[in-house]
Design a protein around this motif. Sequence first.
Motif, PDB file in Angstrom:
ATOM      1  N   ASP A 105       0.818  -1.224   0.000  1.00 54.06           N
ATOM      2  CA  ASP A 105       0.000   0.000   0.000  1.00 54.06           C
ATOM      3  C   ASP A 105       0.848   1.269   0.000  1.00 54.06           C
ATOM      4  O   ASP A 105       0.309   2.377   0.029  1.00 54.06           O
ATOM      5  CB  ASP A 105      -0.929   0.012   1.217  1.00 54.06           C
ATOM      6  CG  ASP A 105      -0.184  -0.147   2.534  1.00 54.06           C
ATOM      7  OD1 ASP A 105       0.945  -0.674   2.514  1.00 54.06           O
ATOM      8  OD2 ASP A 105      -0.728   0.256   3.578  1.00 54.06           O
ATOM      9  N   SER A 108       0.865   5.125  -4.636  1.00 52.48           N
ATOM     10  CA  SER A 108      -0.414   5.757  -4.958  1.00 52.48           C
ATOM     11  C   SER A 108      -1.150   4.954  -6.027  1.00 52.48           C
ATOM     12  O   SER A 108      -0.547   4.172  -6.772  1.00 52.48           O
ATOM     13  CB  SER A 108      -0.186   7.185  -5.444  1.00 52.48           C
ATOM     14  OG  SER A 108       0.605   7.199  -6.615  1.00 52.48           O
ATOM     15  N   LYS A 404       0.911  12.270   2.234  1.00 54.52           N
ATOM     16  CA  LYS A 404      -0.401  12.532   2.823  1.00 54.52           C
ATOM     17  C   LYS A 404      -1.485  12.595   1.753  1.00 54.52           C
ATOM     18  O   LYS A 404      -2.573  12.021   1.908  1.00 54.52           O
ATOM     19  CB  LYS A 404      -0.354  13.853   3.601  1.00 54.52           C
ATOM     20  CG  LYS A 404      -1.678  14.245   4.243  1.00 54.52           C
ATOM     21  CD  LYS A 404      -1.527  15.544   5.025  1.00 54.52           C
ATOM     22  CE  LYS A 404      -2.845  15.951   5.657  1.00 54.52           C
ATOM     23  NZ  LYS A 404      -2.709  17.212   6.445  1.00 54.52           N
ATOM     24  N   LYS A 405      -1.211  13.265   0.648  1.00 53.58           N
ATOM     25  CA  LYS A 405      -2.212  13.467  -0.398  1.00 53.58           C
ATOM     26  C   LYS A 405      -2.409  12.222  -1.258  1.00 53.58           C
ATOM     27  O   LYS A 405      -3.548  11.834  -1.567  1.00 53.58           O
ATOM     28  CB  LYS A 405      -1.803  14.651  -1.279  1.00 53.58           C
ATOM     29  CG  LYS A 405      -2.757  14.930  -2.427  1.00 53.58           C
ATOM     30  CD  LYS A 405      -2.242  16.088  -3.282  1.00 53.58           C
ATOM     31  CE  LYS A 405      -3.160  16.320  -4.485  1.00 53.58           C
ATOM     32  NZ  LYS A 405      -2.651  17.412  -5.355  1.00 53.58           N
ATOM     33  N   ASP A 406      -1.301  11.581  -1.650  1.00 53.70           N
ATOM     34  CA  ASP A 406      -1.389  10.491  -2.627  1.00 53.70           C
ATOM     35  C   ASP A 406      -1.564   9.113  -1.997  1.00 53.70           C
ATOM     36  O   ASP A 406      -2.158   8.221  -2.617  1.00 53.70           O
ATOM     37  CB  ASP A 406      -0.133  10.479  -3.508  1.00 53.70           C
ATOM     38  CG  ASP A 406       0.035  11.770  -4.303  1.00 53.70           C
ATOM     39  OD1 ASP A 406      -0.948  12.526  -4.400  1.00 53.70           O
ATOM     40  OD2 ASP A 406       1.150  12.031  -4.803  1.00 53.70           O
ATOM     41  N   GLY A 408      -1.509   8.552   1.958  1.00 52.90           N
ATOM     42  CA  GLY A 408      -2.117   8.625   3.286  1.00 52.90           C
ATOM     43  C   GLY A 408      -1.081   8.459   4.377  1.00 52.90           C
ATOM     44  O   GLY A 408      -0.233   7.560   4.300  1.00 52.90           O
ATOM     45  N   LEU A 409      -1.152   9.330   5.393  1.00 57.09           N
ATOM     46  CA  LEU A 409      -0.157   9.312   6.460  1.00 57.09           C
ATOM     47  C   LEU A 409      -0.534   8.419   7.633  1.00 57.09           C
ATOM     48  O   LEU A 409       0.332   7.967   8.376  1.00 57.09           O
ATOM     49  CB  LEU A 409       0.043  10.740   7.011  1.00 57.09           C
ATOM     50  CG  LEU A 409       1.017  11.665   6.289  1.00 57.09           C
ATOM     51  CD1 LEU A 409       1.007  13.021   6.971  1.00 57.09           C
ATOM     52  CD2 LEU A 409       2.419  11.089   6.292  1.00 57.09           C
ATOM     53  N   HIS A 410      -1.834   8.166   7.809  1.00 54.78           N
ATOM     54  CA  HIS A 410      -2.263   7.523   9.043  1.00 54.78           C
ATOM     55  C   HIS A 410      -1.616   6.163   9.273  1.00 54.78           C
ATOM     56  O   HIS A 410      -1.317   5.788  10.400  1.00 54.78           O
ATOM     57  CB  HIS A 410      -3.790   7.404   9.086  1.00 54.78           C
ATOM     58  CG  HIS A 410      -4.386   6.764   7.871  1.00 54.78           C
ATOM     59  ND1 HIS A 410      -4.592   7.451   6.700  1.00 54.78           N
ATOM     60  CD2 HIS A 410      -4.808   5.508   7.655  1.00 54.78           C
ATOM     61  CE1 HIS A 410      -5.126   6.638   5.812  1.00 54.78           C
ATOM     62  NE2 HIS A 410      -5.267   5.446   6.359  1.00 54.78           N
ATOM     63  N   THR A 500      -4.122   1.587  13.901  1.00 55.05           N
ATOM     64  CA  THR A 500      -3.972   2.528  12.785  1.00 55.05           C
ATOM     65  C   THR A 500      -5.142   3.501  12.799  1.00 55.05           C
ATOM     66  O   THR A 500      -6.287   3.091  12.622  1.00 55.05           O
ATOM     67  CB  THR A 500      -3.939   1.782  11.437  1.00 55.05           C
ATOM     68  OG1 THR A 500      -2.874   0.828  11.456  1.00 55.05           O
ATOM     69  CG2 THR A 500      -3.736   2.760  10.292  1.00 55.05           C
ATOM     70  N   ASP A 502      -7.807   6.321  11.560  1.00 59.73           N
ATOM     71  CA  ASP A 502      -8.412   6.547  10.244  1.00 59.73           C
ATOM     72  C   ASP A 502      -8.262   7.990   9.793  1.00 59.73           C
ATOM     73  O   ASP A 502      -8.916   8.440   8.848  1.00 59.73           O
ATOM     74  CB  ASP A 502      -9.893   6.148  10.256  1.00 59.73           C
ATOM     75  CG  ASP A 502     -10.693   6.905  11.317  1.00 59.73           C
ATOM     76  OD1 ASP A 502     -10.159   7.888  11.880  1.00 59.73           O
ATOM     77  OD2 ASP A 502     -11.842   6.508  11.588  1.00 59.73           O
ATOM     78  N   SER A 503      -7.363   8.750  10.483  1.00 58.03           N
ATOM     79  CA  SER A 503      -7.087  10.135  10.104  1.00 58.03           C
ATOM     80  C   SER A 503      -5.613  10.429  10.351  1.00 58.03           C
ATOM     81  O   SER A 503      -4.888   9.605  10.927  1.00 58.03           O
ATOM     82  CB  SER A 503      -7.971  11.101  10.898  1.00 58.03           C
ATOM     83  OG  SER A 503      -7.761  10.924  12.285  1.00 58.03           O
ATOM     84  N   ASP A 504      -5.172  11.596   9.923  1.00 59.99           N
ATOM     85  CA  ASP A 504      -3.766  11.964  10.045  1.00 59.99           C
ATOM     86  C   ASP A 504      -3.370  12.156  11.508  1.00 59.99           C
ATOM     87  O   ASP A 504      -4.209  12.496  12.346  1.00 59.99           O
ATOM     88  CB  ASP A 504      -3.484  13.246   9.258  1.00 59.99           C
ATOM     89  CG  ASP A 504      -3.656  13.040   7.760  1.00 59.99           C
ATOM     90  OD1 ASP A 504      -3.446  11.906   7.297  1.00 59.99           O
ATOM     91  OD2 ASP A 504      -4.016  14.013   7.061  1.00 59.99           O
TER      92      ASP A 504
END
Length: 751
Positions: A105, A108, A404-406, A408-410, A500, A502-504
């Motif tokens: 994962d 992107s 973060k954009k492409d 995901g950071l979480h 994990t 579900d948000s930054d």
Amino acid sequence: MNRVIHFALARPRAVIASWLLVLLVSAPFALQLEGALKAGGFSSPRGASVQAQATLEKAFHEAPNSLLVVLHDQQGKATRQLPAARKAAERPEVSQITDVRTHPDWVSKDGKTTFLQLSFHSDNTTVQNLVPTVRDDITAKVGHGTEVDVTGAPALDYALNVHSQQDVTRAEAIAFPVLFVVLLLVFRSVAAMVVPLALSGVTLAITQAIGYGLAKATDVNNLFVNIVSMVGLAVAVDYSLFIIKRFREELDEDRPVPDALKRTMSTVGHSVLFSGLAVAVAMSALFIPRAMSFTSIALGGLTVTVIAVAMATTLLPAVLVLLGHRINWGSLRRRKNKDSTPKKAPAAQAGRFVKRPALLLVVLVAAFAAIAYPATRLTWQVPVASATILPSDDSARIGIERIKKDIGLHAMFPVQVVLTAPDHDAPALLKATEQITADAKRAPGAGEVQSVTTLGVPPQALPKTLANGGTALPAPSRAGLAQLWAPSGHGQLATRVVVTPDSDPDSASAHHLVNHLRDKARSVDHGTVTVRIAGSTATGSDFDQLVLDSVPLVVGTVALLSLLILLLAFRSLLLPLLALAFNAMVVAASLGVLALISQDSEHSINSVTPLMLFSVMFGLSMDYMVIMISRMREMRINGQLSHHESVLGGLARTAGLVNGAAVIMVAVFASFTTAQISIVRELGISLGVAVIVDAVVIRRLVMPATLLLIGDRVWGRALRRATDPADSAAPATSPETEKEVPHVLSDTPVR
């Protein structure tokens, strides 16, 4: 103090030579300060998250530092560059390289962005120094169509160091020319303008050399140089301004140079000493949190203030003795026109604003409350996995924002619940793990949850599986078990529940998740089992809590010590209490303005900023209070004037001086609004606004109105006994008194 001044007056050349020798010795060390500073320091050294991270490193050999190498290819072929990037990244310091082969994962959906994780067992400073080399080596190996950005905590710290130094250099390059113009307008003399600038330059150089020594003895954050320049330029120039201005006044009365200087130093010189003590006390309070970032700010502010006061009370008098009347060299003063109509006396102008002090105070206090109100809605949160503090074109910021954009950071910043227990208490440890895992699955904001209870092993077989190390499990599951359950040394077992979000990691949702898991961890009651939370969000949360817990101690310490200093200076209890109230109004209004200009969609600001703003502004605002009250008190004692006359006369005498000092401070702080580091930029803006509010509203309106309303008892019993009490009976709004003020307190200095 008197002995020091006497020595400076008696042997000025020896004093000047001594300071020049100190400067020459300091110069080589000052130039090395940049390389000795460190980034980071935004964590609580005593926080549970730090202890949990230490357990992870010991039990699961988790690398303490890592870099993320982000590859971005517009053609959607970023993964094709991975072999070349891996080869270029290989070096002795790198303990492990991870990419999409083990984490599918990490790419992107359009194939344009992927990244590698380079793990290091080296310390943060060592990894920081490798950032430019790693970036250059990988850029040279991958194709020309692929952009390479290196991010991660050490890369962000490296960028913060670089930009901090650039910010200081840029701010000083702006501030000195602006101060050149401001001082020329204030003094209307080339010589009087040059002296404060020269002294401020020497102050900064010597302080930076001391900073180099401090950085060798302990960890010093790069905020040290920012606070040294901010506070140092402000106090060094202002203290010189106060002394030179009074010295020139005394010369204008045709006093001999030695007498003029002795009189100056016995009045304004003592005021500068107490002002410096107040600033030093306010800055020293930042030692209380015992975190590197605050300690560095405290060291910088305290050191530069002490040096500035020392130079103002030794070197400056020595220079003025030798210059004498030549302090007016290059005078730009206009010649007075004898036929011109005299202007209205400044005391009368000052008095017209405070004819109705009670009404004025009510209006102004209400206005301050309205300005300060937005600060009550703020939350304090240090950014832990965010690069918004850096300029938008910085490589470390670009890299983390692309992930973060492409992608995901979480998933990159999980919340980890770390549980430990003695070897013999493995059943209790397993039971606690089961409870935490179940709670985590139900927690708001939680995504995937992993622990030994989610490996697919039947619950009844799990104790035996853990006891034999999972030898009966397939290889992948066995490897997973080793990363979730392991001995941590000294007869202890460790396990972890990986959640994990579900948000930054910087989001409110992630912080709420950490708080929820902490609440659940407190409810775990299994004897010897210890439960702690690790991860970037938990580390940031611990730091935020450290700041909040420190606020009462910092505020109380500053208030108490400032009260004692001012009590010693003024011999009155009411005046120090008023000073604290006035400063509280300024700080509250400053925080309100900061809230208006800094709040984001979640109404959060960097948790460092409010405490830093409080200490800096509280200390600096004492300067105006001490200078103005000292002059009023002096006129009350020496001039044998009424309370009303002393207040308005002192205000008239010092208003222009305070305005000039305020312009200087605003010029210094405004130069830092060009900073690339957002926390420095926001501090420059809020401090500039605070100084304007303090000088224009508090000192010109609120303070005189309050003094007139309270009356003569504000000076204390000792002073009232030494003067004629009948003189203080005139009401604040008496027409007869208003007529007397212009005559008694005209432009002719009080003898």
